[in-house]
Design a protein around this motif. Structure first.
Motif, PDB file in Angstrom:
ATOM      1  N   VAL A  26       0.867  -1.172   0.000  1.00  0.00           N
ATOM      2  CA  VAL A  26       0.000   0.000   0.000  1.00  0.00           C
ATOM      3  C   VAL A  26       0.903   1.220   0.000  1.00  0.00           C
ATOM      4  O   VAL A  26       1.826   1.325   0.809  1.00  0.00           O
ATOM      5  CB  VAL A  26      -0.924   0.023   1.235  1.00  0.00           C
ATOM      6  CG1 VAL A  26      -1.763   1.292   1.254  1.00  0.00           C
ATOM      7  CG2 VAL A  26      -1.827  -1.216   1.245  1.00  0.00           C
ATOM      8  N   VAL A  27       0.651   2.139  -0.911  1.00  0.00           N
ATOM      9  CA  VAL A  27       1.465   3.353  -1.013  1.00  0.00           C
ATOM     10  C   VAL A  27       0.632   4.528  -0.532  1.00  0.00           C
ATOM     11  O   VAL A  27      -0.424   4.822  -1.096  1.00  0.00           O
ATOM     12  CB  VAL A  27       1.942   3.578  -2.461  1.00  0.00           C
ATOM     13  CG1 VAL A  27       2.853   4.803  -2.535  1.00  0.00           C
ATOM     14  CG2 VAL A  27       2.663   2.336  -2.993  1.00  0.00           C
ATOM     15  N   PRO A  46       0.169 -10.324   4.614  1.00  0.00           N
ATOM     16  CA  PRO A  46       1.355  -9.485   4.824  1.00  0.00           C
ATOM     17  C   PRO A  46       1.218  -8.164   4.059  1.00  0.00           C
ATOM     18  O   PRO A  46       0.886  -8.156   2.874  1.00  0.00           O
ATOM     19  CB  PRO A  46       2.492 -10.330   4.244  1.00  0.00           C
ATOM     20  CG  PRO A  46       1.957 -11.719   4.157  1.00  0.00           C
ATOM     21  CD  PRO A  46       0.493 -11.595   3.931  1.00  0.00           C
ATOM     22  N   VAL A  47       1.470  -7.061   4.742  1.00  0.00           N
ATOM     23  CA  VAL A  47       1.286  -5.738   4.148  1.00  0.00           C
ATOM     24  C   VAL A  47       2.515  -4.878   4.412  1.00  0.00           C
ATOM     25  O   VAL A  47       2.986  -4.789   5.547  1.00  0.00           O
ATOM     26  CB  VAL A  47       0.048  -5.023   4.727  1.00  0.00           C
ATOM     27  CG1 VAL A  47      -0.173  -3.690   4.000  1.00  0.00           C
ATOM     28  CG2 VAL A  47      -1.185  -5.879   4.634  1.00  0.00           C
ATOM     29  N   THR A  48       3.003  -4.245   3.363  1.00  0.00           N
ATOM     30  CA  THR A  48       4.030  -3.223   3.502  1.00  0.00           C
ATOM     31  C   THR A  48       3.409  -1.891   3.100  1.00  0.00           C
ATOM     32  O   THR A  48       2.796  -1.782   2.029  1.00  0.00           O
ATOM     33  CB  THR A  48       5.246  -3.520   2.611  1.00  0.00           C
ATOM     34  OG1 THR A  48       5.851  -4.743   3.035  1.00  0.00           O
ATOM     35  CG2 THR A  48       6.277  -2.399   2.710  1.00  0.00           C
ATOM     36  N   LEU A  49       3.544  -0.877   3.953  1.00  0.00           N
ATOM     37  CA  LEU A  49       2.994   0.443   3.672  1.00  0.00           C
ATOM     38  C   LEU A  49       4.155   1.399   3.428  1.00  0.00           C
ATOM     39  O   LEU A  49       4.996   1.609   4.309  1.00  0.00           O
ATOM     40  CB  LEU A  49       2.120   0.929   4.824  1.00  0.00           C
ATOM     41  CG  LEU A  49       1.205   2.123   4.508  1.00  0.00           C
ATOM     42  CD1 LEU A  49      -0.027   2.112   5.398  1.00  0.00           C
ATOM     43  CD2 LEU A  49       1.937   3.449   4.666  1.00  0.00           C
ATOM     44  N   LEU A  50       4.211   1.953   2.224  1.00  0.00           N
ATOM     45  CA  LEU A  50       5.274   2.868   1.835  1.00  0.00           C
ATOM     46  C   LEU A  50       4.771   4.309   1.908  1.00  0.00           C
ATOM     47  O   LEU A  50       3.695   4.630   1.407  1.00  0.00           O
ATOM     48  CB  LEU A  50       5.741   2.572   0.405  1.00  0.00           C
ATOM     49  CG  LEU A  50       6.225   1.149   0.107  1.00  0.00           C
ATOM     50  CD1 LEU A  50       6.625   1.021  -1.360  1.00  0.00           C
ATOM     51  CD2 LEU A  50       7.390   0.771   1.013  1.00  0.00           C
ATOM     52  N   GLU A  51       5.563   5.162   2.519  1.00  0.00           N
ATOM     53  CA  GLU A  51       5.216   6.584   2.632  1.00  0.00           C
ATOM     54  C   GLU A  51       6.485   7.392   2.405  1.00  0.00           C
ATOM     55  O   GLU A  51       7.511   7.152   3.057  1.00  0.00           O
ATOM     56  CB  GLU A  51       4.640   6.873   4.018  1.00  0.00           C
ATOM     57  CG  GLU A  51       4.445   8.340   4.356  1.00  0.00           C
ATOM     58  CD  GLU A  51       3.580   9.073   3.352  1.00  0.00           C
ATOM     59  OE1 GLU A  51       4.077  10.063   2.771  1.00  0.00           O
ATOM     60  OE2 GLU A  51       2.421   8.657   3.145  1.00  0.00           O
ATOM     61  N   LYS A  52       6.419   8.350   1.491  1.00  0.00           N
ATOM     62  CA  LYS A  52       7.635   9.106   1.164  1.00  0.00           C
ATOM     63  C   LYS A  52       8.011  10.116   2.250  1.00  0.00           C
ATOM     64  O   LYS A  52       9.168  10.520   2.346  1.00  0.00           O
ATOM     65  CB  LYS A  52       7.490   9.803  -0.180  1.00  0.00           C
ATOM     66  CG  LYS A  52       6.506  10.947  -0.226  1.00  0.00           C
ATOM     67  CD  LYS A  52       6.498  11.584  -1.618  1.00  0.00           C
ATOM     68  CE  LYS A  52       5.549  12.764  -1.688  1.00  0.00           C
ATOM     69  NZ  LYS A  52       5.542  13.385  -3.040  1.00  0.00           N
ATOM     70  N   ARG A  53       7.053  10.522   3.087  1.00  0.00           N
ATOM     71  CA  ARG A  53       7.344  11.486   4.134  1.00  0.00           C
ATOM     72  C   ARG A  53       7.942  10.809   5.360  1.00  0.00           C
ATOM     73  O   ARG A  53       7.719   9.627   5.593  1.00  0.00           O
ATOM     74  CB  ARG A  53       6.069  12.222   4.551  1.00  0.00           C
ATOM     75  CG  ARG A  53       5.361  12.978   3.444  1.00  0.00           C
ATOM     76  CD  ARG A  53       4.004  13.459   3.925  1.00  0.00           C
ATOM     77  NE  ARG A  53       3.147  12.338   4.329  1.00  0.00           N
ATOM     78  CZ  ARG A  53       1.927  12.470   4.832  1.00  0.00           C
ATOM     79  NH1 ARG A  53       1.430  13.677   5.036  1.00  0.00           N
ATOM     80  NH2 ARG A  53       1.214  11.407   5.157  1.00  0.00           N
ATOM     81  N   PRO A  54       8.691  11.559   6.181  1.00  0.00           N
ATOM     82  CA  PRO A  54       9.103  11.016   7.481  1.00  0.00           C
ATOM     83  C   PRO A  54       7.875  10.715   8.321  1.00  0.00           C
ATOM     84  O   PRO A  54       6.790  11.264   8.079  1.00  0.00           O
ATOM     85  CB  PRO A  54       9.933  12.151   8.095  1.00  0.00           C
ATOM     86  CG  PRO A  54      10.309  13.031   6.959  1.00  0.00           C
ATOM     87  CD  PRO A  54       9.206  12.921   5.948  1.00  0.00           C
ATOM     88  N   HIS A  55       8.031   9.868   9.323  1.00  0.00           N
ATOM     89  CA  HIS A  55       6.884   9.514  10.144  1.00  0.00           C
ATOM     90  C   HIS A  55       6.445  10.711  10.977  1.00  0.00           C
ATOM     91  O   HIS A  55       7.177  11.236  11.799  1.00  0.00           O
ATOM     92  CB  HIS A  55       7.216   8.346  11.083  1.00  0.00           C
ATOM     93  CG  HIS A  55       6.067   8.007  11.995  1.00  0.00           C
ATOM     94  ND1 HIS A  55       6.037   8.372  13.319  1.00  0.00           N
ATOM     95  CD2 HIS A  55       4.900   7.374  11.749  1.00  0.00           C
ATOM     96  CE1 HIS A  55       4.902   7.962  13.861  1.00  0.00           C
ATOM     97  NE2 HIS A  55       4.195   7.359  12.928  1.00  0.00           N
ATOM     98  N   LYS A  56       5.201  11.121  10.738  1.00  0.00           N
ATOM     99  CA  LYS A  56       4.623  12.226  11.497  1.00  0.00           C
ATOM    100  C   LYS A  56       3.143  12.296  11.184  1.00  0.00           C
ATOM    101  O   LYS A  56       2.747  12.179  10.032  1.00  0.00           O
ATOM    102  CB  LYS A  56       5.286  13.554  11.120  1.00  0.00           C
ATOM    103  CG  LYS A  56       4.735  14.754  11.885  1.00  0.00           C
ATOM    104  CD  LYS A  56       5.392  16.041  11.419  1.00  0.00           C
ATOM    105  CE  LYS A  56       4.830  17.249  12.165  1.00  0.00           C
ATOM    106  NZ  LYS A  56       5.426  18.525  11.701  1.00  0.00           N
ATOM    107  N   GLY A 169      -2.396   2.121  -4.733  1.00  0.00           N
ATOM    108  CA  GLY A 169      -1.941   3.496  -4.629  1.00  0.00           C
ATOM    109  C   GLY A 169      -2.977   4.338  -3.905  1.00  0.00           C
ATOM    110  O   GLY A 169      -4.061   4.596  -4.430  1.00  0.00           O
ATOM    111  N   ALA A 170      -2.643   4.727  -2.673  1.00  0.00           N
ATOM    112  CA  ALA A 170      -3.482   5.633  -1.890  1.00  0.00           C
ATOM    113  C   ALA A 170      -2.648   6.857  -1.558  1.00  0.00           C
ATOM    114  O   ALA A 170      -2.681   7.385  -0.451  1.00  0.00           O
ATOM    115  CB  ALA A 170      -3.973   4.941  -0.616  1.00  0.00           C
ATOM    116  N   ASP A 171      -1.882   7.290  -2.550  1.00  0.00           N
ATOM    117  CA  ASP A 171      -0.856   8.313  -2.336  1.00  0.00           C
ATOM    118  C   ASP A 171      -1.257   9.681  -2.859  1.00  0.00           C
ATOM    119  O   ASP A 171      -0.419  10.491  -3.236  1.00  0.00           O
ATOM    120  CB  ASP A 171       0.479   7.875  -2.939  1.00  0.00           C
ATOM    121  CG  ASP A 171       0.382   7.383  -4.385  1.00  0.00           C
ATOM    122  OD1 ASP A 171      -0.712   7.013  -4.822  1.00  0.00           O
ATOM    123  OD2 ASP A 171       1.425   7.345  -5.065  1.00  0.00           O
TER     124      ASP A 171
END
Length: 509
Positions: A26-27, A46-56, A169-171
């Motif tokens: 999931v993006v 199994p799920v990998t969640l990708l986020e381009k921002r730092p965690h916040k 894509g949920a980006d």
């Protein structure tokens, strides 16, 4: 197993869970991505969640409302009551100062709009996803992807390529996933140079949500809950680029023009400018890649439907992906995501666009707006339809020809008699001998079979963990099979055992 309007299909052996052939990437870690990833992980995927921002958890969101249908979906995950304790309910609000919408008669447990900032929703969804085992990878920017018959390879800037069975894509509006699959995003800018600001007010507004469009200006005020208010305002003729700096004097002026006063705005902690687009992709799916939320559709903020629509995209897709990956459904089930959610997205674009155009009306159109509002005030069916669209409870999904009239409809929360986890005895989490509520039983991510009483329908152990069986607390004779997302998969009047077994086989595999 199929959606509301599919046909039974054959299923091959399910891939080994934990392998790349069963993983979902999931993006995007906004509300849509978080709910989807949490659902899949809770279902054992199994799920990998990708986020381009730092965690916040950002406080810069534009969303400030949860409508009834989104609250029902969160209730089915055990999260609604927690958010209800944080937000403020509003059971009545006005459009254009004259057209009152009363939510007090909604056929829902949530007869209000819940006012709270988006980051509060993200907090609970992120916690749930983490507890379910989602693999979070922040500062991971997707630069492209390739797919084949077996899966999808996602390319991450400065990192290793990742492999998955499916990618969602949920980006957001500038979706890298949408760009990678080459989907156009047709539409246009509906409003330019909209100003946002977070400010303190010397005077508290008289209503929880304050909004008005007067002449050439529009303004909206909503509380953060920490003393600050989010201001969204616009002035016709002030069409400047998004990068043009915003000053507090501009915010005050726009607000005074629309609301008559600026409530003593001071100490802005953040100000920005944006333009509001109306766009929708032609297809929510390309092979093994799906789009959801703002990556698939964006529209004006009128009616506060954006975050709510994305959450419902996620709720529709998650159980279907889990069913296919567990081998309980034919992959053709995934096609129903497009046929069910794309029309809803199109409807939201139209309804929110109509609201903003009415708000911006001037000249002859302004007079026409007054006439229309007076007419709507006396048109009960039209008023109910508008409320159904804004709150999300009025949408239904396509049903096959000859299906029961309930097929594809949203199921309101039901008071149930005794329930069991797919057998005539025994209980599990969210399932109890005294019945409880439908949306409590849905919390296990199951289908729910609701049958006439008094004797429970015995399905044996074939669907253990995937089906709960309950009885109407009333004397109703309709048998209803409710999907994990709270819509009717199948229904029958005075249904007999062979009818029920056929329905279960069709929808649960």
């Amino acid at each position: 197993m199929n959606g509301t309007n599919g046909t039974p299909g054959t299923t091959g052996p399910a891939p080994a869970l934990g392998s790349a052939t069963s993983r979902v990437i999931v993006v995007g870690s906004g509300p849509t991505g978080l709910l989807l990833a949490g659902d899949l992980a809770a279902a054992g995927i199994p799920v990998t969640l990708l986020e381009k921002r730092p965690h916040k958890i950002s406080n810069l969101s534009r969303a400030f409302a949860l409508h009834a249908r989104a609250l029902e979906q969160l209730d089915a995950r055990g999260l609604a009551d927690e958010l209800e304790a944080v937000g403020e309910p509003l059971s009545r609000f006005s459009l254009f100062g004259r057209f009152d919408l009363d939510l007090g008669t909604l056929p829902s447990r949530f007869r209000h709009v819940l006012v709270l900032p988006q980051y509060e929703v993200e907090k609970v969804l992120e916690r749930r996803a983490a507890e379910a085992g989602v693999d979070f990878r922040n500062e991971s920017e997707v630069t492209g992807l390739t797919q084949d018959a077996a899966g999808v390879t996602v390319h991450v800037r400065g990192g290793e390529d990742l492999r998955a069975a499916y990618v969602v894509g949920a980006d957001g509006m500038r979706s890298a996933v949408r760009e990678a699959v080459g989907l156009p995003f047709p539409g246009r800018s509906a409003i330019r140079s909209v100003v946002l600001a977070d400010v303190l007010l010397a005077e508290k507004p008289p209503t929880l949500l304050t909004a008005a469009a007067v002449g050439d200006a529009f303004a909206f005020l909503a509380p953060f809950g920490d003393g600050y208010y989010r201001v969204i305002c616009w002035q016709r003729g002030r069409d400047v680029p998004d990068h043009e700096p915003v000053g507090l004097d501009e915010v005050r002026e726009n607000t005074r023009l629309a609301l008559g006063k600026d409530y003593g705005m001071h100490d802005a902690r953040w100000m920005s400018r944006f333009h509001s687009d109306e766009r929708q992709v032609p297809s929510y799916r390309v092979g093994r890649v799906f789009l959801a939320g703002d990556a698939a559709h964006v529209h004006t903020p009128a009616g506060g439907q954006g975050m709510n629509t994305g959450l419902q995209d996620a709720a529709n897709l998650s159980w279907k992906l889990a069913a296919v990956l567990h081998g309980h459904a034919d992959p053709g089930l995934l096609d129903t995501y497009q046929s069910e959610r794309h029309p809803v997205g199109r409807s939201v674009l139209r309804s929110s666009g109509a609201l903003v155009r009415l708000a911006m009306a001037r000249g002859p159109l302004l007079a026409a707006r007054s006439v229309l509002i007076r007419a709507l005030g006396h048109a009960g069916p039209v008023r109910r339809r508008i409320i159904g669209q804004i709150t999300g409870i009025g949408y239904r999904y396509p049903a096959p020809r000859g299906a029961h009239r309930l097929t594809g409809t949203r199921v309101p929360d039901l008071a149930l008699a005794g329930t069991s986890a797919g057998t005539s005895a025994g209980t599990s989490a969210g399932v109890s001998a005294d019945g409880g509520r439908l949306y409590e039983v849905l919390r296990g991510g199951r289908f729910v079979l609701v049958t006439p009483g008094p004797d429970p329908y015995d399905t044996g152990t074939r669907y253990a963990g995937r089906l709960a069986v309950a009885q109407w607390r009333s004397g109703r004779r309709t048998t209803v099979l409710v999907r994990p997302d709270g819509y009717v998969a199948w229904a029958g009047e005075d249904a007999q055992a062979p009818d029920i077994e056929k329905a279960l086989s069709t929808h649960l595999g």
